[in-house]
Design a protein around this motif. Sequence first.
Motif, PDB file in Angstrom:
ATOM      1  N   LEU A  11       0.829  -1.208   0.000  1.00  0.00           N
ATOM      2  CA  LEU A  11       0.000   0.000   0.000  1.00  0.00           C
ATOM      3  C   LEU A  11       0.865   1.261   0.000  1.00  0.00           C
ATOM      4  O   LEU A  11       0.535   2.249  -0.667  1.00  0.00           O
ATOM      5  CB  LEU A  11      -0.964  -0.027   1.182  1.00  0.00           C
ATOM      6  CG  LEU A  11      -2.014  -1.135   1.107  1.00  0.00           C
ATOM      7  CD1 LEU A  11      -2.770  -1.247   2.420  1.00  0.00           C
ATOM      8  CD2 LEU A  11      -2.958  -0.914  -0.063  1.00  0.00           C
ATOM      9  N   HIS A  12       1.973   1.229   0.716  1.00  0.00           N
ATOM     10  CA  HIS A  12       2.936   2.335   0.703  1.00  0.00           C
ATOM     11  C   HIS A  12       3.436   2.540  -0.734  1.00  0.00           C
ATOM     12  O   HIS A  12       3.531   3.670  -1.217  1.00  0.00           O
ATOM     13  CB  HIS A  12       4.083   1.992   1.652  1.00  0.00           C
ATOM     14  CG  HIS A  12       5.060   3.090   1.891  1.00  0.00           C
ATOM     15  ND1 HIS A  12       5.592   3.336   3.122  1.00  0.00           N
ATOM     16  CD2 HIS A  12       5.634   3.998   1.059  1.00  0.00           C
ATOM     17  CE1 HIS A  12       6.452   4.349   3.042  1.00  0.00           C
ATOM     18  NE2 HIS A  12       6.496   4.753   1.789  1.00  0.00           N
ATOM     19  N   MET A  13       3.725   1.427  -1.400  1.00  0.00           N
ATOM     20  CA  MET A  13       4.205   1.503  -2.785  1.00  0.00           C
ATOM     21  C   MET A  13       3.160   2.144  -3.696  1.00  0.00           C
ATOM     22  O   MET A  13       3.492   3.012  -4.515  1.00  0.00           O
ATOM     23  CB  MET A  13       4.569   0.101  -3.288  1.00  0.00           C
ATOM     24  CG  MET A  13       5.787  -0.498  -2.607  1.00  0.00           C
ATOM     25  SD  MET A  13       5.994  -2.279  -2.899  1.00  0.00           S
ATOM     26  CE  MET A  13       6.099  -2.352  -4.687  1.00  0.00           C
ATOM     27  N   PHE A  14       1.892   1.746  -3.560  1.00  0.00           N
ATOM     28  CA  PHE A  14       0.825   2.345  -4.372  1.00  0.00           C
ATOM     29  C   PHE A  14       0.724   3.845  -4.109  1.00  0.00           C
ATOM     30  O   PHE A  14       0.578   4.634  -5.042  1.00  0.00           O
ATOM     31  CB  PHE A  14      -0.526   1.685  -4.079  1.00  0.00           C
ATOM     32  CG  PHE A  14      -0.767   0.410  -4.829  1.00  0.00           C
ATOM     33  CD1 PHE A  14      -1.009   0.428  -6.199  1.00  0.00           C
ATOM     34  CD2 PHE A  14      -0.760  -0.801  -4.177  1.00  0.00           C
ATOM     35  CE1 PHE A  14      -1.236  -0.754  -6.892  1.00  0.00           C
ATOM     36  CE2 PHE A  14      -0.989  -1.986  -4.859  1.00  0.00           C
ATOM     37  CZ  PHE A  14      -1.231  -1.963  -6.223  1.00  0.00           C
ATOM     38  N   ALA A  15       0.817   4.229  -2.841  1.00  0.00           N
ATOM     39  CA  ALA A  15       0.746   5.661  -2.501  1.00  0.00           C
ATOM     40  C   ALA A  15       1.892   6.424  -3.170  1.00  0.00           C
ATOM     41  O   ALA A  15       1.683   7.495  -3.743  1.00  0.00           O
ATOM     42  CB  ALA A  15       0.773   5.837  -0.981  1.00  0.00           C
ATOM     43  N   CYS A  16       3.095   5.862  -3.137  1.00  0.00           N
ATOM     44  CA  CYS A  16       4.240   6.512  -3.789  1.00  0.00           C
ATOM     45  C   CYS A  16       4.071   6.558  -5.306  1.00  0.00           C
ATOM     46  O   CYS A  16       4.382   7.572  -5.934  1.00  0.00           O
ATOM     47  CB  CYS A  16       5.536   5.776  -3.446  1.00  0.00           C
ATOM     48  SG  CYS A  16       6.213   6.180  -1.840  1.00  0.00           S
ATOM     49  N   MET A  17       3.610   5.452  -5.882  1.00  0.00           N
ATOM     50  CA  MET A  17       3.437   5.414  -7.342  1.00  0.00           C
ATOM     51  C   MET A  17       2.533   6.549  -7.807  1.00  0.00           C
ATOM     52  O   MET A  17       2.804   7.202  -8.811  1.00  0.00           O
ATOM     53  CB  MET A  17       2.842   4.072  -7.785  1.00  0.00           C
ATOM     54  CG  MET A  17       3.837   2.945  -7.810  1.00  0.00           C
ATOM     55  SD  MET A  17       3.060   1.427  -8.415  1.00  0.00           S
ATOM     56  CE  MET A  17       2.958   0.500  -6.890  1.00  0.00           C
ATOM     57  N   GLU A  18       1.468   6.784  -7.076  1.00  0.00           N
ATOM     58  CA  GLU A  18       0.530   7.836  -7.468  1.00  0.00           C
ATOM     59  C   GLU A  18       1.074   9.221  -7.110  1.00  0.00           C
ATOM     60  O   GLU A  18       1.039  10.141  -7.923  1.00  0.00           O
ATOM     61  CB  GLU A  18      -0.823   7.601  -6.802  1.00  0.00           C
ATOM     62  CG  GLU A  18      -1.878   8.609  -7.197  1.00  0.00           C
ATOM     63  CD  GLU A  18      -2.289   8.537  -8.656  1.00  0.00           C
ATOM     64  OE1 GLU A  18      -2.828   9.547  -9.155  1.00  0.00           O
ATOM     65  OE2 GLU A  18      -2.079   7.494  -9.317  1.00  0.00           O
ATOM     66  N   TYR A  19       1.574   9.369  -5.902  1.00  0.00           N
ATOM     67  CA  TYR A  19       2.012  10.681  -5.418  1.00  0.00           C
ATOM     68  C   TYR A  19       3.162  11.248  -6.242  1.00  0.00           C
ATOM     69  O   TYR A  19       3.216  12.442  -6.512  1.00  0.00           O
ATOM     70  CB  TYR A  19       2.411  10.559  -3.941  1.00  0.00           C
ATOM     71  CG  TYR A  19       2.663  11.878  -3.259  1.00  0.00           C
ATOM     72  CD1 TYR A  19       1.606  12.692  -2.876  1.00  0.00           C
ATOM     73  CD2 TYR A  19       3.959  12.301  -2.983  1.00  0.00           C
ATOM     74  CE1 TYR A  19       1.831  13.897  -2.234  1.00  0.00           C
ATOM     75  CE2 TYR A  19       4.193  13.507  -2.338  1.00  0.00           C
ATOM     76  CZ  TYR A  19       3.126  14.301  -1.970  1.00  0.00           C
ATOM     77  OH  TYR A  19       3.354  15.504  -1.340  1.00  0.00           O
ATOM     78  N   PHE A  20       4.080  10.392  -6.656  1.00  0.00           N
ATOM     79  CA  PHE A  20       5.273  10.850  -7.360  1.00  0.00           C
ATOM     80  C   PHE A  20       5.229  10.596  -8.874  1.00  0.00           C
ATOM     81  O   PHE A  20       6.223  10.819  -9.554  1.00  0.00           O
ATOM     82  CB  PHE A  20       6.526  10.181  -6.777  1.00  0.00           C
ATOM     83  CG  PHE A  20       6.840  10.620  -5.375  1.00  0.00           C
ATOM     84  CD1 PHE A  20       7.420  11.854  -5.135  1.00  0.00           C
ATOM     85  CD2 PHE A  20       6.559   9.793  -4.301  1.00  0.00           C
ATOM     86  CE1 PHE A  20       7.718  12.265  -3.842  1.00  0.00           C
ATOM     87  CE2 PHE A  20       6.855  10.185  -2.999  1.00  0.00           C
ATOM     88  CZ  PHE A  20       7.436  11.428  -2.773  1.00  0.00           C
ATOM     89  N   LYS A  21       4.110  10.124  -9.408  1.00  0.00           N
ATOM     90  CA  LYS A  21       4.055   9.688 -10.801  1.00  0.00           C
ATOM     91  C   LYS A  21       4.452  10.768 -11.805  1.00  0.00           C
ATOM     92  O   LYS A  21       5.004  10.454 -12.850  1.00  0.00           O
ATOM     93  CB  LYS A  21       2.677   9.122 -11.148  1.00  0.00           C
ATOM     94  CG  LYS A  21       1.580  10.161 -11.212  1.00  0.00           C
ATOM     95  CD  LYS A  21       0.258   9.517 -11.538  1.00  0.00           C
ATOM     96  CE  LYS A  21      -0.836  10.570 -11.571  1.00  0.00           C
ATOM     97  NZ  LYS A  21      -2.138   9.970 -11.785  1.00  0.00           N
ATOM     98  N   ASN A  22       4.200  12.022 -11.506  1.00  0.00           N
ATOM     99  CA  ASN A  22       4.534  13.103 -12.439  1.00  0.00           C
ATOM    100  C   ASN A  22       5.911  13.706 -12.181  1.00  0.00           C
ATOM    101  O   ASN A  22       6.368  14.541 -12.957  1.00  0.00           O
ATOM    102  CB  ASN A  22       3.470  14.205 -12.375  1.00  0.00           C
ATOM    103  CG  ASN A  22       2.118  13.704 -12.815  1.00  0.00           C
ATOM    104  OD1 ASN A  22       2.016  12.910 -13.752  1.00  0.00           O
ATOM    105  ND2 ASN A  22       1.081  14.136 -12.131  1.00  0.00           N
ATOM    106  N   ASP A  23       6.559  13.291 -11.097  1.00  0.00           N
ATOM    107  CA  ASP A  23       7.820  13.908 -10.699  1.00  0.00           C
ATOM    108  C   ASP A  23       9.056  13.063 -10.972  1.00  0.00           C
ATOM    109  O   ASP A  23      10.151  13.590 -11.081  1.00  0.00           O
ATOM    110  CB  ASP A  23       7.797  14.226  -9.193  1.00  0.00           C
ATOM    111  CG  ASP A  23       6.696  15.203  -8.832  1.00  0.00           C
ATOM    112  OD1 ASP A  23       6.325  16.027  -9.686  1.00  0.00           O
ATOM    113  OD2 ASP A  23       6.190  15.119  -7.696  1.00  0.00           O
TER     114      ASP A  23
END
Length: 149
Positions: A11-23
Amino acid sequence: MQISSRLSIALHMFACMEYFKNDRKITSEFLASSVGVNPVIIRKITSQLRDAGLVNVARGTGGVTIAKAPEDITLLDVFNAVDSIENGKLFSFHENPNVECPVGRNIHLILDDKLKSVQDAMEKEMAAITVADVIKDTEKYAAGTAKDK
């Protein structure tokens, strides 16, 4: 007994994938630095999520992305992908209850339905929460902090 940390890591990984996807490109090394584990663990969980159709992995250093709409991925989907439970049962049972003892002889009759009820309740709750809910809370709590991790 304790459920492994693979669910919370995923779940941490999913949060990072979305949060940082444009950066940035989402690599196992980047995810490992956020989660605080060895990249080998991230790669193992990524493989499990990929096999379940929940993430896409680009070869080489292409990165990891969410394969479905986050609102279509439940915590139960993630749990089932990363936390193998034996024979579909969350609770394992001691192998050799004494059949000469009235408790040992009947312990399955005593506990099986109760433990199944607990598992069913947990699965129902997990099915009601989505990765989108996790992402929404990530955005809420991470607001105002730098995206430097």
